[in-house]
Design a protein around this motif. Structure first.
Motif, short mmCIF file in Angstrom:
data_model
loop_
_atom_site.label_atom_id
_atom_site.label_comp_id
_atom_site.label_asym_id
_atom_site.label_seq_id
_atom_site.Cartn_x
_atom_site.Cartn_y
_atom_site.Cartn_z
N TYR A 22 15.26 -1.05 -18.08
CA TYR A 22 16.66 -0.63 -18.24
C TYR A 22 17.66 -1.71 -17.86
N SER A 23 17.22 -2.78 -17.19
CA SER A 23 18.16 -3.81 -16.73
C SER A 23 17.61 -5.19 -16.98
N ASN A 24 18.49 -6.12 -17.30
CA ASN A 24 18.17 -7.54 -17.36
C ASN A 24 18.55 -8.17 -16.03
N THR A 25 17.62 -8.89 -15.43
CA THR A 25 17.86 -9.48 -14.12
C THR A 25 17.44 -10.94 -14.10
N THR A 26 17.95 -11.66 -13.12
CA THR A 26 17.51 -13.03 -12.86
C THR A 26 17.34 -13.18 -11.35
N GLY A 27 16.59 -14.20 -10.94
CA GLY A 27 16.43 -14.53 -9.54
C GLY A 27 15.51 -13.58 -8.81
N TYR A 28 15.29 -13.88 -7.56
CA TYR A 28 14.52 -12.98 -6.69
C TYR A 28 15.00 -13.19 -5.27
N SER A 29 14.70 -12.22 -4.43
CA SER A 29 15.15 -12.26 -3.04
C SER A 29 16.68 -12.42 -3.03
N ASP A 30 17.20 -13.35 -2.25
CA ASP A 30 18.66 -13.48 -2.12
C ASP A 30 19.35 -13.96 -3.40
N SER A 31 18.59 -14.54 -4.32
CA SER A 31 19.20 -15.02 -5.57
C SER A 31 19.16 -13.97 -6.68
N PHE A 32 18.65 -12.78 -6.38
CA PHE A 32 18.51 -11.74 -7.40
C PHE A 32 19.88 -11.29 -7.91
N GLN A 33 19.97 -11.16 -9.23
CA GLN A 33 21.18 -10.66 -9.86
C GLN A 33 20.79 -9.66 -10.95
N ASN B 190 0.83 -1.21 0.00
CA ASN B 190 0.00 0.00 0.00
C ASN B 190 0.86 1.26 0.00
N MET B 191 2.11 1.13 0.41
CA MET B 191 3.10 2.18 0.20
C MET B 191 3.84 1.82 -1.08
N ILE B 192 3.55 2.52 -2.14
CA ILE B 192 3.97 2.11 -3.48
C ILE B 192 5.48 1.85 -3.54
N GLY B 193 5.83 0.74 -4.16
CA GLY B 193 7.24 0.39 -4.28
C GLY B 193 7.76 -0.48 -3.16
N GLY B 194 6.99 -0.62 -2.07
CA GLY B 194 7.39 -1.50 -0.97
C GLY B 194 8.79 -1.20 -0.47
N GLY B 195 9.64 -2.23 -0.44
CA GLY B 195 10.99 -2.08 0.08
C GLY B 195 12.03 -1.88 -1.00
N VAL B 196 11.64 -1.23 -2.10
CA VAL B 196 12.57 -1.07 -3.22
C VAL B 196 13.81 -0.28 -2.83
N LEU B 197 13.68 0.68 -1.91
CA LEU B 197 14.83 1.48 -1.50
C LEU B 197 15.45 0.95 -0.21
N ASN B 198 15.11 -0.31 0.10
CA ASN B 198 15.70 -0.95 1.27
C ASN B 198 16.06 -2.38 0.90
N GLN B 199 15.70 -3.35 1.75
CA GLN B 199 16.12 -4.73 1.54
C GLN B 199 15.15 -5.56 0.68
N GLY B 200 13.93 -5.07 0.47
CA GLY B 200 12.92 -5.85 -0.23
C GLY B 200 13.34 -6.22 -1.65
N LEU B 201 13.08 -7.48 -2.04
CA LEU B 201 13.45 -7.91 -3.39
C LEU B 201 12.52 -9.04 -3.85
N GLN C 50 8.42 -9.43 -5.97
CA GLN C 50 7.87 -9.03 -7.26
C GLN C 50 7.85 -7.52 -7.50
N GLU C 51 7.29 -6.79 -6.54
CA GLU C 51 7.17 -5.34 -6.75
C GLU C 51 8.52 -4.66 -6.84
N GLU C 52 9.41 -4.96 -5.89
CA GLU C 52 10.71 -4.29 -5.88
C GLU C 52 11.52 -4.62 -7.13
N ILE C 53 11.44 -5.87 -7.57
CA ILE C 53 12.20 -6.24 -8.76
C ILE C 53 11.71 -5.46 -9.97
N ARG C 54 10.39 -5.33 -10.09
CA ARG C 54 9.86 -4.58 -11.22
C ARG C 54 10.32 -3.11 -11.16
#
Length: 602
Positions: free
Chosen positions: A426-437, A378-389, A391-395
């Protein structure tokens, strides 16, 4: 709002309504293996996420109703051209990398697009560029007035002057120009510059992520990009020359701005220049808003934040190079439904719309051209500027332009969503959470509409987080989730359904939020039916869920079960669940048995 008769628009254009074939497809890579498909030049880079856990953060999408000057007023055109007409992006059979099960064709943009009316501002729509210049093919800032109050973004260059004290923006300019940021900057130089105009945080902001990033890569690359971010941040007074409204609760409103303006605002967020935005503690001025300054991202060192910063640098490097700088617009639209618009779920007569179930595939890839659901906070972007990783933060990390929504979007209410149209990858990524690259920069070749927005529509809707999963089996919570999905899915009633793209979604509100995947799927199917939109549902490798969903859907269709009847069946199931919680049937088994069909017969 001007009314428009669409009848003549539909005559003689049947061939233009042909949707993409979806059965010719190459084998998709299983999401759970996090295989790198970043080399594919698609509109969205691969977001390797298990969407069952991705529900931790939710976004709010918006319907297009009552938004004069937005794409609520469209007409079909055979002749309009976009910049990508000569290199049309593959959105049909060639873009499909899995073989979905489904009934009927799913509509996608641009194939089902109706031409936009001319871009113009009005009481429901703020446009930060000069629309007269835009009609002449130029994107230049709209010259207006700035306001310093709670209804508008407090921009750093408009900070009120205090007697005898140098203006905050003058201090900011001096810091960004004189701290070696124009050439050869180190992480220490960035830290000292930011702390120059953020005195209160001289001791608690550590910038550990920034130091690790600086030490782990090319220092010349770091310095080069930092210099370009600093120069971009300082263009704020010339690029944003009018006030930016806050998208407040219970108010439908949209903001359209250029990608260059977004980049400038994000450059200021990177350097933490936005005043009054460094705390969201209860009682603070922005307690009901997400954070926007990048202090947490730069400070909280972890493998996650390091990968995020890598993507952020790719973004800024792209937007500051003349050859790759994006030259289009993005619209952020908050949609709020009044109580008179709430459906009476028990009396809805609609049958289920078309459903495609993807065992493998991705919302942002196979769902290209559809309305793509962001499992938002409900706070748009969730934990994108912190540790969250998830679905929302990855997008948001793949498409950093989404992050600017945090600058002006208040916490979403139950009857609200946020829709973002035109964001670029702008970026190609793989994984999510701790496996995110974060693997490499991405070149986005998605076509643009008449407002020069990418054909990418994302709707942010936030699900309920259940401490006890049993809480979801109540009429109150089912109605809330139905309303939230509906406000996200609802289209403009003036637009014929033939011109409304399908919805791409998945296990919204499951995983960490403890939602029942089948119940959430049924809720989204019901909301889509009332919104008269088809649904693409991604189970992300969960074969049993995909088969259960197919069987249940076929049962509902064969028995012509309406939304109202299914709603009442769900309420009956809640009572069953309450009384038999030790030996409770699944919602799909319960529905089939109530309809006289044993699950084994399906």
């Amino acid at each position: 709002m001007q009314q428009r008769n669409f009848r003549h628009l539909l005559l003689g254009h049947e061939s233009l309504l042909q949707m993409d074939k979806i059965n010719d497809s190459s084998q998709v890579r299983d999401c759970l293996t996090h295989t790198d498909v970043a080399k594919e030049n698609k509109a969205d880079s691969n977001q390797q996420i298990q969407h069952t856990d991705a529900a931790e953060e939710s976004k709010a999408d918006c319907s297009q109703e009552n938004m004069g000057g937005l794409n609520t007023k469209r007409r079909h055109s055979q002749s309009y051209k976009t910049e990508a007409d000569d290199q049309k992006q593959k959105t049909g059979a060639e873009a499909q990398s899995s073989d979905p099960w489904g009934e009927g064709k799913l509509k996608k943009e641009p194939e089902c697009h109706m031409q936009l009316d001319k871009l113009f501002p009005n009481q429901n729509h703020t446009v930060l560029i000069d629309t007269n210049e835009f009609m002449a093919g130029r994107i230049v800032p709209h010259k207006g007035q700035h306001v310093w109050n709670s209804h508008f973004v407090k921009l750093p260059h408009n900070y009120p002057l205090q007697n005898g004290i140098e203006s905050r923006w003058a201090v900011t300019e001096k810091a960004l120009k004189e701290r070696k940021l124009t050439r050869g900057a180190s992480a220490k130089d960035v830290e000292m510059a930011i702390k120059t105009y953020n005195h209160k945080h001289k001791t608690d902001w550590r910038f550990n992520t920034l130091y690790r990033f600086y030490e782990s890569g090319s220092r010349s690359y770091f310095s080069s990009v930092i210099s370009k971010i600093a120069q971009l941040a300082l263009t704020l007074p010339s690029l944003v020359q009018t006030k930016i409204p806050m998208l407040r609760q219970n108010q439908s409103h949209a903001i359209t701005m250029s990608q260059e303006q977004i980049a400038c605002l994000l450059a200021n967020a990177f350097f933490c220049t936005f005043p009054h935005r460094n705390t969201t503690q209860p009682g603070s001025e922005y307690s009901n808003f997400p954070t926007i300054n990048f202090s947490s991202l730069l400070s909280n060192a972890s493998p996650r934040t390091l990968q995020k910063l890598k993507a952020i640098f790719y973004y800024f490097n792209t937007v500051t190079e003349e050859a790759t700088k994006p030259k289009g617009l993005v619209t952020f639209e908050r949609i709020c439904l009044s109580q008179s618009e709430f459906p009476n779920w028990s009396k809805q007569k609609e049958n289920m719309t078309n459903l495609h179930v993807y065992l493998n595939g991705f919302i942002e890839k196979e769902g290209q051209g559809m309305l793509q659901v962001d499992f938002a906070s409900n706070m748009i972007g969730g934990g994108v500027l912190n540790q969250g990783l998830v679905q929302e933060e990855i997008r948001f990390i793949q498409c950093p332009e989404l992050i600017v929504a945090r600058l002006f979007t208040e916490k979403l209410g139950d009857n609200e969503c946020l829709k973002i149209t035109g964001a670029q990858v702008y970026s190609n990524t793989t994984g999510y959470s701790d496996s995110f690259q974060c693997n490499s920069p991405h070149t986005d070749s998605t076509q643009r509409d008449e407002w020069k927005r990418r054909y990418c529509q994302i709707v942010a809707i936030d699900a309920i987080k259940f401490d006890d999963p049993r809480q979801q089996y109540s009429e109150k919570n089912i109605k809330r989730e139905l309303l939230k999905a509906y406000v996200g899915f609802k289209g403009d009633p003036q637009i014929p359904t033939d011109y409304t793209p399908a919805i791409a979604t998945g296990n919204w509100g499951c995983g960490a939020f403890k939602g029942d995947p089948m119940l959430k799927a049924l809720i989204q199917m019901m909301a889509a039916a009332v919104a008269h939109r088809d649904l693409a549902y991604f189970t992300f490798g969960n074969k049993k869920q995909a088969e259960d969903l197919k069987r249940t859907y076929k049962l509902l269709k064969s028995h012509k079960v309406t939304v109202g009847k299914l709603y009442n069946l769900l309420l009956d199931y809640c009572k069953h669940h309450h009384h038999h919680h030790h030996h409770v049937k699944s919602v799909s088994d319960y529905i089939s048995e109530k309809m006289g069909v044993h699950p084994s017969q399906l």
